[in-house]
Design a protein around this motif. Structure first.
Motif, short mmCIF file in Angstrom:
data_model
loop_
_atom_site.label_atom_id
_atom_site.label_comp_id
_atom_site.label_asym_id
_atom_site.label_seq_id
_atom_site.Cartn_x
_atom_site.Cartn_y
_atom_site.Cartn_z
N ASN B 7 31.26 -2.05 27.72
CA ASN B 7 30.17 -3.00 27.57
C ASN B 7 29.96 -3.31 26.09
O ASN B 7 30.02 -2.41 25.26
N PRO B 8 29.72 -4.57 25.78
CA PRO B 8 29.49 -4.92 24.38
C PRO B 8 28.33 -4.13 23.82
O PRO B 8 27.30 -3.99 24.48
N GLN B 9 28.51 -3.57 22.65
CA GLN B 9 27.39 -2.86 22.04
C GLN B 9 27.30 -3.16 20.56
O GLN B 9 28.24 -3.63 19.94
N ARG B 10 26.07 -2.91 20.05
CA ARG B 10 25.84 -3.19 18.64
C ARG B 10 26.10 -1.92 17.84
O ARG B 10 26.32 -0.85 18.38
N GLN B 11 25.98 -2.07 16.53
CA GLN B 11 26.11 -0.92 15.65
C GLN B 11 24.81 -0.13 15.70
O GLN B 11 23.84 -0.55 16.32
N SER B 12 24.77 1.02 15.02
CA SER B 12 23.53 1.77 14.95
C SER B 12 22.44 0.89 14.35
O SER B 12 22.71 0.10 13.44
N LEU B 13 21.22 1.05 14.87
CA LEU B 13 20.13 0.20 14.40
C LEU B 13 19.95 0.33 12.90
O LEU B 13 19.71 -0.64 12.19
N ILE B 14 20.15 1.54 12.42
CA ILE B 14 19.97 1.78 10.99
C ILE B 14 21.01 1.02 10.17
O ILE B 14 20.88 0.82 8.98
N GLY B 15 22.04 0.56 10.87
CA GLY B 15 23.08 -0.22 10.22
C GLY B 15 22.57 -1.52 9.62
O GLY B 15 23.23 -2.11 8.75
N VAL B 16 21.39 -1.95 10.06
CA VAL B 16 20.79 -3.14 9.44
C VAL B 16 20.69 -2.93 7.94
O VAL B 16 20.90 -3.86 7.15
N LEU B 17 20.41 -1.71 7.55
CA LEU B 17 20.29 -1.39 6.12
C LEU B 17 21.61 -1.68 5.40
O LEU B 17 21.62 -2.23 4.30
N ILE B 18 22.72 -1.30 6.03
CA ILE B 18 24.03 -1.53 5.43
C ILE B 18 24.27 -3.03 5.31
O ILE B 18 24.71 -3.53 4.26
N MET B 19 23.95 -3.73 6.38
CA MET B 19 24.10 -5.19 6.38
C MET B 19 23.28 -5.79 5.25
O MET B 19 23.71 -6.68 4.54
N PHE B 20 22.05 -5.25 5.12
CA PHE B 20 21.16 -5.76 4.09
C PHE B 20 21.78 -5.55 2.71
O PHE B 20 21.85 -6.46 1.89
N ALA B 21 22.28 -4.33 2.47
CA ALA B 21 22.87 -4.03 1.17
C ALA B 21 24.07 -4.93 0.90
O ALA B 21 24.22 -5.47 -0.20
N ASP B 22 24.89 -5.13 1.93
CA ASP B 22 26.08 -5.97 1.76
C ASP B 22 25.71 -7.40 1.45
O ASP B 22 26.25 -8.02 0.54
N THR B 23 24.77 -7.92 2.24
CA THR B 23 24.37 -9.31 2.05
C THR B 23 23.73 -9.49 0.67
O THR B 23 23.99 -10.45 -0.03
N LEU B 24 22.91 -8.50 0.31
CA LEU B 24 22.25 -8.58 -1.00
C LEU B 24 23.29 -8.59 -2.11
O LEU B 24 23.21 -9.39 -3.05
N GLN B 25 24.28 -7.74 -1.93
CA GLN B 25 25.33 -7.66 -2.94
C GLN B 25 26.05 -9.00 -3.10
O GLN B 25 26.24 -9.49 -4.21
N SER B 26 26.41 -9.59 -1.96
CA SER B 26 27.14 -10.86 -2.08
C SER B 26 26.21 -11.96 -2.59
O SER B 26 26.65 -12.86 -3.31
N ALA B 27 24.92 -11.88 -2.24
CA ALA B 27 23.98 -12.88 -2.75
C ALA B 27 23.87 -12.77 -4.26
O ALA B 27 23.91 -13.76 -4.99
N ILE B 28 23.77 -11.52 -4.75
CA ILE B 28 23.67 -11.32 -6.20
C ILE B 28 24.92 -11.82 -6.88
O ILE B 28 24.86 -12.49 -7.91
N ARG B 29 26.06 -11.54 -6.27
CA ARG B 29 27.32 -11.98 -6.86
C ARG B 29 27.36 -13.51 -6.95
O ARG B 29 27.77 -14.07 -7.95
N ALA B 30 26.90 -14.14 -5.87
CA ALA B 30 26.95 -15.61 -5.85
C ALA B 30 25.97 -16.21 -6.84
O ALA B 30 26.22 -17.24 -7.46
N LEU B 31 24.81 -15.54 -7.00
CA LEU B 31 23.77 -16.10 -7.86
C LEU B 31 23.84 -15.55 -9.27
O LEU B 31 22.91 -15.75 -10.06
N PHE B 32 24.93 -14.86 -9.59
CA PHE B 32 25.01 -14.17 -10.87
C PHE B 32 24.68 -15.04 -12.09
O PHE B 32 23.85 -14.65 -12.90
N PRO B 33 25.29 -16.24 -12.20
CA PRO B 33 25.00 -17.07 -13.37
C PRO B 33 23.51 -17.40 -13.48
O PRO B 33 22.94 -17.35 -14.57
#
Lengths: 175, 502
Positions: B7-33
């Motif tokens: 059955n399709p399943q999601r990652q651990s709920l706490i994984g949202v934190l990892i997603m957040f960190a990843d997205t934040l990192q790429s956002a910072i990288r994109a907005l660096f200038p």
């Protein structure tokens, strides 16, 4: 079992790649070289002209600019002609050899059993002249790929078929 | 333990934190200038807008992270024998990996993942066409059972004996080689001098200039630095800076080595090696001998005395083949001793390579390098200093240091440069301080090229390039006739071999 154990092989009796007779590029390829040179230097001349026309301070340098332009043009023509004369290719039983260069003379050899794929392409002018470029790719990175320009279309097709045949044969041996 | 993956399943709920960190990192990288501009002009900006802006970015990132989490599901399609991953917020994508295409499943853990107690699961597929897949946050138990389930799939579909289903906790108990903290310590204090020195020197110079600029900017009439900068003070200051840099080089290297390679374990799994290491980020790597293209063994004078050496392994990949001498992507095994090196070489290359016929470079190599690194740069410097930027003359003091450094590097580089050739291997030795030996088997060669400058024709010297799927090996300037003979021999070897390069 296929371990290579022949200790006393006489390396001098091996076929020598440097003694292979190379076929030169088609003479019509010179036209493409001239066309490319002409185009590049036309663009360069236009840029110089525009700069001289619009920026008045630059006119003091008109003579050095023309001199540099002429020197660069002559140098490019010489390099391209020497490089044309130096280029050559050969398809041996087990590998392909391509030689090129003017200041640095480079010979690249790719054994057929390491060829990944072969492509054939024609530019706009080379199609008019009936020429094609054969590109031979390996897994050794872009610098190791061989690009043979200025081969007659028919000849190039035959070479491509030959190479594909060789690659297929190699694959069946390995399997 | 939940063993039902159908059955399709999601990652651990706490994984949202990892997603957040990843997205934040790429956002910072994109907005660096933009960020740089903000930081510089932080005084002039309206604090309220700034706070609102930052908050907005955070909220947006959080929303995106949550949506990513919600939309990321994975399951096992038993019917089609596929492992399926669905992801994407607006552009939905479904990625199906046939179970028999799965080469390896790795369980890794970054620092953040360690803190919140989740693992990353990496699925490595055969071929370069498909990108590898990572599930970023699942619990250890789930990761383990999914790993064994995925690899089990291969066992039932094909009798691929390479696959190891044993959980890596039990494997770790009988490690093949374990690098001790002492070895890492030895490596840490003896390696990467030049690189770290360069980085720190650049850092100090920038700092120094920054201080000067600051003083100018603050419009202090008497530059206090100028008053202090008398010759003896300058010399003392330079000495101090150099000593400080040297001390820092050692500390930084030591820290970096231990952080990266702490608890380095090499485990043998049938016919591949499993490497696992890291203090904060735990990293697992798989090495298969048939994929290994170039093995590099390197050590410097100190490391020789301490009996430690570095091994770098380059596997077949299009990325490696194209970035030439750049060894960044290579797999590194630090702090081995001679016995461990021999064990590894034997495993990776099936025997310990012997040095065969020796080829030394021509003395012209030094001449060519002098032109490249001494005559041209110095000529350019004097030309510029005399005619264009007279302030460059102030740096005249550094010239003898530069010349001495380059000369030493050239001399030792020349002395260490060797090519050893025998029936089974090609060994290229090179380097001024860190002496590296590159080992390749002739059947891993994809293309050979030799080149020669036209003025070297009469001298009969040239340069050799060997291209493998793990990068390029260059040797020269050396006797052209001998090189050509070798080339003919290697071509013969490649063209008659039954061995595959991978």
């Amino acid at each position: 079992m296929e371990r290579f154990t022949n200790e006393t092989i006489d390396t001098l009796s091996l076929p020598k790649f440097e003694e292979t007779v190379l076929s030169p590029l088609n003479i019509n390829y010179k036209k493409i070289i001239y066309f490319n040179l002409g185009l590049t230097f036309l663009i360069l001349a236009t840029i110089i002209g525009v700069v001289l026309y619009f920026i008045e301070e630059s006119r003091a340098y008109v003579i050095p600019a023309i001199l540099a332009y002429v020197v660069l043009l002559l140098f490019s023509i010489a390099v391209n002609l020497i490089s044309f004369r130096n280029r050559g290719f050969a398809f041996r039983d087990h590998d392909v050899i391509y030689k090129s260069g003017a200041i640095v003379l480079e010979t690249t050899i790719i054994p057929y059993n390491r060829v990944q794929h072969v492509t054939l392409h024609e530019g706009f002018i080379s199609r008019k002249l009936g020429l094609a470029t054969i590109e031979i790719f390996t897994a050794g990175g872009i610098n190791s790929d061989i690009k043979v320009p200025g081969v007659e279309k028919e000849h190039a097709e035959k070479i491509k078929q030959l190479l594909i045949g060789k690659i297929l044969k190699q694959n069946t041996i390995n399997e | 333990m939940n063993n039902d993956f159908s059955n399709p399943q999601r990652q651990s709920l706490i994984g949202v934190l990892i997603m957040f960190a990843d997205t934040l990192q790429s956002a910072i990288r994109a907005l660096f200038p933009i960020l740089i501009v903000w930081i510089i002009k932080i005084d002039q900006m309206n604090k309220i807008y700034l706070t609102i802006g930052i908050l907005a970015v955070f909220v947006l990132v959080a929303v995106i992270a949550y949506l990513k989490y919600i939309n990321f599901t994975f399951y096992l399609d038993e019917e089609n024998e596929e492992f399926v991953i669905k992801r994407g917020i607006i552009n939905k994508s479904r990625l199906g990996i046939p179970l028999d295409k799965i080469q390896q499943v790795n369980i890794n853990q970054s620092f953040l993942q360690k803190i919140i107690g989740v693992h990353a699961l990496e699925v490595d597929t055969a071929g370069t066409a498909q990108k590898e897949v990572t599930i970023k946050a699942i619990t250890h138990d789930l990761a383990q059972s999914l790993k064994s389930r995925l690899l089990e799939g291969i066992k039932t579909t094909s009798d691929n004996s390479k696959v190891e289903t044993e959980s890596y906790d039990t494997v770790a108990k009988h490690a093949f080689i374990q690098i001790s903290l002492l070895s890492l310590f030895k490596t840490g204090i003896t390696s990467n001098y030049v690189r770290s020195f360069g980085i720190l020197l650049a850092f100090f110079i920038t700092m120094f200039q920054y201080i000067e600029d600051f003083i100018k900017y603050a419009e202090i009439e008497d530059d206090p630095l100028d008053n202090y900068l008398r010759t003896d003070v300058i010399l003392k200051f330079i000495m101090f800076i150099i000593l400080a840099i040297m001390a820092m080089v050692i500390v930084v290297n030591l820290g970096r080595t231990i952080l990266k390679f702490f608890n380095f374990r090499i485990t043998k799994q049938n016919d591949s090696l499993l490497l696992s290491h890291g203090l904060l980020n735990t990293k697992n790597t798989i090495i298969k001998p048939e994929k290994v293209q170039i093995v590099t063994v390197g050590r410097n004078y100190f490391q020789k005395k301490l009996d430690v050496l570095d091994i770098k392994i380059r596997q077949a990949s299009s990325q490696e083949a194209n970035n030439q001498d750049n060894k960044k992507t290579a797999i590194e095994i630090p702090g081995c001793n001679t016995a461990e090196k021999d064990m590894l070489l034997k495993f990776l290359l099936h025997e310990i390579p012997q040095e065969g016929i020796v080829l030394k470079p021509n003395i012209r190599k030094i001449l060519m390098q002098s032109i490249k690194f001494l005559i041209i740069p110095l000529g350019a410097y004097f030309l510029l200093a005399n005619y264009a930027f007279t302030e460059l003359k102030e740096y005249m003091l550094f010239l003898p240091v530069y010349i001495l450094f380059i000369s030493l590097v050239m001399y030792f580089g020349f002395r260490n440069s060797r090519l050893f050739v025998n029936n089974e291997f090609i060994i290229k030795q090179g380097g001024a301080w860190d002496v590296d030996k590159d080992y390749i088997a002739p059947h891993k060669i994809h293309a050979i090229s030799v080149h020669q400058y036209f003025w070297h024709k009469g001298l009969d010297i040239g340069i050799l390039n060997l291209y493998t799927a793990g990068g390029k090996i260059s040797f020269g300037l050396a006797d052209y006739t001998t090189l050509k003979q070798f080339v003919n021999y290697w071509l013969y070897q490649v063209e008659t071999t039954n061995k595959n390069w991978m």
